[in-house]
Design a protein around this motif. Structure first.
Motif, PDB file in Angstrom:
ATOM      1  N   GLU A   1      35.408  47.457  29.586  1.00  0.00           N
ATOM      2  CA  GLU A   1      35.258  46.081  30.050  1.00  0.00           C
ATOM      3  C   GLU A   1      34.840  45.128  28.935  1.00  0.00           C
ATOM      4  O   GLU A   1      34.752  43.914  29.155  1.00  0.00           O
ATOM      5  CB  GLU A   1      34.202  46.010  31.169  1.00  0.00           C
TER       6      GLU A   1
ATOM      7  N   GLY B   1      34.267  37.206  31.570  1.00  0.00           N
ATOM      8  CA  GLY B   1      33.662  37.283  32.877  1.00  0.00           C
ATOM      9  C   GLY B   1      32.184  36.970  32.878  1.00  0.00           C
ATOM     10  O   GLY B   1      31.644  36.372  31.938  1.00  0.00           O
TER      11      GLY B   1
ATOM     12  N   LYS C   1      43.073  37.501  37.436  1.00  0.00           N
ATOM     13  CA  LYS C   1      41.709  37.670  37.951  1.00  0.00           C
ATOM     14  C   LYS C   1      41.515  39.114  38.395  1.00  0.00           C
ATOM     15  O   LYS C   1      42.277  39.642  39.205  1.00  0.00           O
ATOM     16  CB  LYS C   1      41.445  36.713  39.105  1.00  0.00           C
ATOM     17  N   TRP C   2      40.492  39.745  37.870  1.00  0.00           N
ATOM     18  CA  TRP C   2      40.196  41.129  38.236  1.00  0.00           C
ATOM     19  C   TRP C   2      39.298  41.179  39.462  1.00  0.00           C
ATOM     20  O   TRP C   2      39.538  41.907  40.409  1.00  0.00           O
ATOM     21  CB  TRP C   2      39.542  41.837  37.045  1.00  0.00           C
ATOM     22  N   ARG C   3      38.234  40.360  39.441  1.00  0.00           N
ATOM     23  CA  ARG C   3      37.331  40.351  40.590  1.00  0.00           C
ATOM     24  C   ARG C   3      36.495  39.073  40.574  1.00  0.00           C
ATOM     25  O   ARG C   3      36.217  38.513  39.512  1.00  0.00           O
ATOM     26  CB  ARG C   3      36.401  41.569  40.573  1.00  0.00           C
ATOM     27  N   GLN C   4      36.114  38.622  41.743  1.00  0.00           N
ATOM     28  CA  GLN C   4      35.243  37.467  41.880  1.00  0.00           C
ATOM     29  C   GLN C   4      33.804  37.898  41.637  1.00  0.00           C
ATOM     30  O   GLN C   4      33.375  38.964  42.083  1.00  0.00           O
ATOM     31  CB  GLN C   4      35.388  36.856  43.278  1.00  0.00           C
ATOM     32  N   ARG C   5      33.044  37.057  40.916  1.00  0.00           N
ATOM     33  CA  ARG C   5      31.649  37.371  40.627  1.00  0.00           C
ATOM     34  C   ARG C   5      30.788  36.162  40.978  1.00  0.00           C
ATOM     35  O   ARG C   5      30.364  35.410  40.102  1.00  0.00           O
ATOM     36  CB  ARG C   5      31.479  37.733  39.151  1.00  0.00           C
TER      37      ARG C   5
ATOM     38  N   ALA D   1      34.205  34.530  37.824  1.00  0.00           N
ATOM     39  CA  ALA D   1      35.093  35.671  38.043  1.00  0.00           C
ATOM     40  C   ALA D   1      35.268  36.422  36.732  1.00  0.00           C
ATOM     41  O   ALA D   1      34.972  35.910  35.650  1.00  0.00           O
ATOM     42  CB  ALA D   1      36.448  35.204  38.569  1.00  0.00           C
ATOM     43  N   ASP D   2      35.743  37.657  36.835  1.00  0.00           N
ATOM     44  CA  ASP D   2      36.119  38.461  35.676  1.00  0.00           C
ATOM     45  C   ASP D   2      37.633  38.417  35.521  1.00  0.00           C
ATOM     46  O   ASP D   2      38.369  38.549  36.512  1.00  0.00           O
ATOM     47  CB  ASP D   2      35.660  39.916  35.844  1.00  0.00           C
ATOM     48  N   TRP D   3      38.080  38.252  34.283  1.00  0.00           N
ATOM     49  CA  TRP D   3      39.501  38.046  33.995  1.00  0.00           C
ATOM     50  C   TRP D   3      40.008  39.025  32.950  1.00  0.00           C
ATOM     51  O   TRP D   3      39.304  39.338  31.993  1.00  0.00           O
ATOM     52  CB  TRP D   3      39.735  36.624  33.470  1.00  0.00           C
TER      53      TRP D   3
END
Length: 694
Positions: free
Chosen positions: A416, A421, A578-582, A586-588
């Motif tokens: 990661e 992110g 976009k990998w996931r909302q934080r 978000a994480d990209w």
């Protein structure tokens, strides 16, 4: 991280401290050893001041003095950059990240109670005051008030779930800035009581792990307090910190880490029983090394030895020679990793290197340190953030062709690490990045030992200070580093004579200088030019630097491109996923959408084009400046696991690939980029086609 005692690294410490909660107190032996002798009752202390305090004897004098926090306010593009930070994670982190949220141990809660609260404040505090933001000031004040109002009976302060020296070193830096900004009468008694406690406790509970590696950061606060109180016990504590702290000067005097360091492999080969091997992860850890850059100069204030003051130059030389990267940094992902530009650098390492250079610049007066500081600040720092500063990388790579979950050539960090992110890989940089821009702003001007002023780093700003008893405001207008002209207007309350020093960057091929429209001798590159005169209200200085784009040699005969303080890179078309909302962010992941494997001819010729500096200073969409240069594809240069292979040495361009015109941007503008180009073998280039890349 190297194992050392019960906590083997940041992650283990955080897990342990969270489990212990508030029940864990000081060991009985330490409580018995603590003393109330010398505890200072609350009372009046120095009010805020616009002038720095000179060194109190027997501390050594220094050519420059860093101005009190709040003396310099950003303007122009720099203010817009700080506003971007305040509108992004810099101003809202506590609203979306529990580690600095309302349950933080530094607010009396049971949440994270180690370094993250102090790290966050170390940048939030100066940002709030530089922007004069009431909401940000209120956020910072909550942490400050809890810390100052809840000291331990024995002089310790901070969360009672741990007694680690290290996180308090960061909070001490916060408190020194806060006192300079507000004159709060609670600060000096708390710091004095803590240092008295520490002086008595350190012999039985010495520095270890992060505190042992980062002792110089506390020494700054100890000397800050000594200059204000003259308490001789602080000199005893300074000597004890130096004695227990790691000898960075000695390590770099006999520097053994000349290649990429695989800590796990070296420990296995060394058997793990040697003390040096046990500490190896600390010695080659990028953030520790970044902080250590100031260790010899800061200690020289106590020792008075020129050898200590000047050792910083050898340390930087070793880092450049064996681990230097084109963006002004050294590789550290998260241990020293050689010169391959596909290796990364941790964001914490970037901002801590900047702060160390700011401190070392004041102590040494060496303009070369300011040149390096600008290179890092105007390239590596913004290069690791999204334009809105709502996401950042843990690791950035100069040759960064993909940001994804691939493993890459890192020995320590995980997949990661170079995502954009909230807290990719690990959250220390999420907490610590905030100090980069605000502390740079604090260092744009410095006072001189003879009572004058020095323009040390160029960016638009306003300075408010006092010179020889006369209030003075200086306005500096510039689009530097995107442009080469700087205008300085002085507004003393009345005419006053003093020496004004102007830094001529080492890269300048020439410079012109006028005062009120009259030409002056412009001085030599890489030095400070001194103007000694009686300054009248409205006196105006115009300073222009000349430079030409040039290639700089690097790893495997590669070249990077520089023009002035800016490093230029080939932008790669970016596909953001976009990998996931934080929470609020978000994480990209970012994938390449254009060809990147390009080489440059030995006789590369550049053409510069300028556009207005827009609302986002380091913008890919509207870059303030670009360079065009002819290049050729290098078909044999490929990527593996999302990382560009090491730059090939003198490749021959494929005859089937026609030359193209490459459009280069400032390093920080593209998030996928090539910064170190292979230098093509002789005869590889032909005339360019009409098309271009970039």
């Amino acid at each position: 991280m190297a194992p050392h005692g019960p906590f083997q690294g940041r992650r283990d410490f955080l897990r342990a401290s969270g489990a212990l909660g508030l029940a864990t107190m000081l060991p009985g032996a330490v409580r018995a050893a603590s003393t109330h002798a010398g505890v200072v009752p609350p009372g009046d202390t120095d009010a805020t001041s616009d002038v720095p305090l000179p060194a109190r004897a027997p501390l050594a004098s220094q050519p420059f003095l860093r101005l009190p926090a709040g003396a310099i306010r950003p303007a122009g593009w720099l203010r817009r950059q700080l506003e971007i930070q305040a509108s992004g994670l810099g101003g809202h982190l506590d609203e979306t990240w529990a580690d600095v949220g309302p349950d933080s141990g530094w607010l009396g809660g049971t949440g994270e109670s180690w370094e993250r609260g102090p790290y966050f404040l170390d940048g939030l505090l100066p940002l709030a005051w530089q922007l004069d933001s009431a909401p940000l000031k209120a956020k910072a004040q909550k942490f400050i008030d809890w810390t100052l109002d809840n000291p331990w009976p024995n002089g310790m302060f901070g969360p009672r779930s741990n007694n680690d020296w290290w996180p308090r070193m960061v909070m001490l830096k916060v408190l020194t800035q806060y006192h300079e900004l507000t004159g709060d009468a609670r600060v000096i008694p708390l710091m004095t009581n803590y240092f008295v406690h520490q002086l008595g406790a350190l012999p039985a509970r010495p520095l270890r792990d992060w505190g042992r590696s980062r002792w110089q950061d506390e020494l700054l606060s100890v000397l800050w307090l000594y200059d204000r109180t003259g308490d001789k016990r602080l000199l005893q504590l300074a000597a004890l910190l130096h004695r227990q702290g790691f000898d960075w000067q000695g390590m770099f005097a006999d520097f053994k880490f000349k290649q990429k360091v695989d800590v796990a492999k070296l420990k296995a080969e060394g058997g793990g029983g040697d003390v040096f091997m046990e500490d190896l992860g600390q010695r080659v850890h990028g953030v520790n090394i970044a902080m250590s850059i100031k260790s010899s100069p800061v200690w020289s204030l106590v020792s008075g030895r020129a050898h200590d003051r000047d050792a910083v130059h050898h340390q930087l030389s070793m880092l450049d020679t064996y681990h230097g990267l084109p963006n002004g940094m050294f590789s550290a992902d998260e241990h020293l990793a050689g010169r391959n530009p596909s290796q990364g650098t941790e964001l914490c390492t970037v901002v801590e290197t900047m702060f160390s250079l700011e401190v070392a610049l004041a102590i040494t007066g060496d303009p070369a340190l300011a040149d390096r500081l600008e290179t890092i600040a105007y390239n590596a720092l913004p290069g690791t953030f999204t334009d809105d500063m709502w996401a950042h990388q843990y690791d950035q790579e100069p040759n960064q062709v993909e940001s994804s979950l691939h493993r890459r050539p890192w020995t320590t960090n995980g997949p990661e690490s170079n995502l954009f992110g909230l807290e990719p890989h690990f959250g220390c940089c999420t907490a610590n990045f905030h100090q980069g821009w605000p502390k740079l702003t604090q260092s744009l001007w410095m006072a001189t030992a003879d009572g004058g002023m020095a323009a040390t780093v160029y960016a638009p700003c306003t300075l408010q200070t006092v010179v020889h008893g006369v209030p003075l405001r200086i306005e500096q207008s510039t689009d530097y580093p995107f442009r080469s002209r700087v205008e300085i207007v002085l507004h003393p309350a009345r005419a006053v004579a003093f020496a004004l020093k102007l830094r001529i960057p080492g890269w300048a091929t020439g410079s012109t200088l006028t005062v009120n429209g009259h030409a002056q001798a412009s001085g030599s590159a890489g030095r400070f030019l001194t103007l000694q005169r009686e300054w009248q209200p409205g006196d105006t200085i115009a300073l222009t630097f000349a430079s030409v784009p040039k290639t700089v040699p690097g790893f495997n005969d590669s070249v990077s491109v520089r023009d002035g303080a800016l490093v230029f890179a080939l932008p790669i078309a970016e596909s953001w996923i976009k990998w996931r909302q934080r929470g609020l962010t978000a994480d990209w992941m970012v994938y390449p959408a254009s060809r990147w494997n390009m080489g440059l001819p030995e006789s590369a010729s550049f053409r510069r084009a300028e556009q207005p500096v827009g609302p986002v200073p380091f913008s890919r969409r509207h870059p303030p400046v670009t360079l065009s240069v002819e290049g050729r594809p290098v078909a044999t240069w490929k990527a593996e696991e999302g990382a560009a292979d090491p730059v090939p040495r003198r490749p021959q361009a494929d005859a089937a690939d026609v030359p193209v015109m490459l459009i280069l941007m400032p390093y920080a503008a593209p998030k996928l980029r090539i910064t170190a180009f292979p230098l093509l073998a002789p005869g590889s280039n032909e005339h360019p086609e009409d098309g271009h890349v970039g």
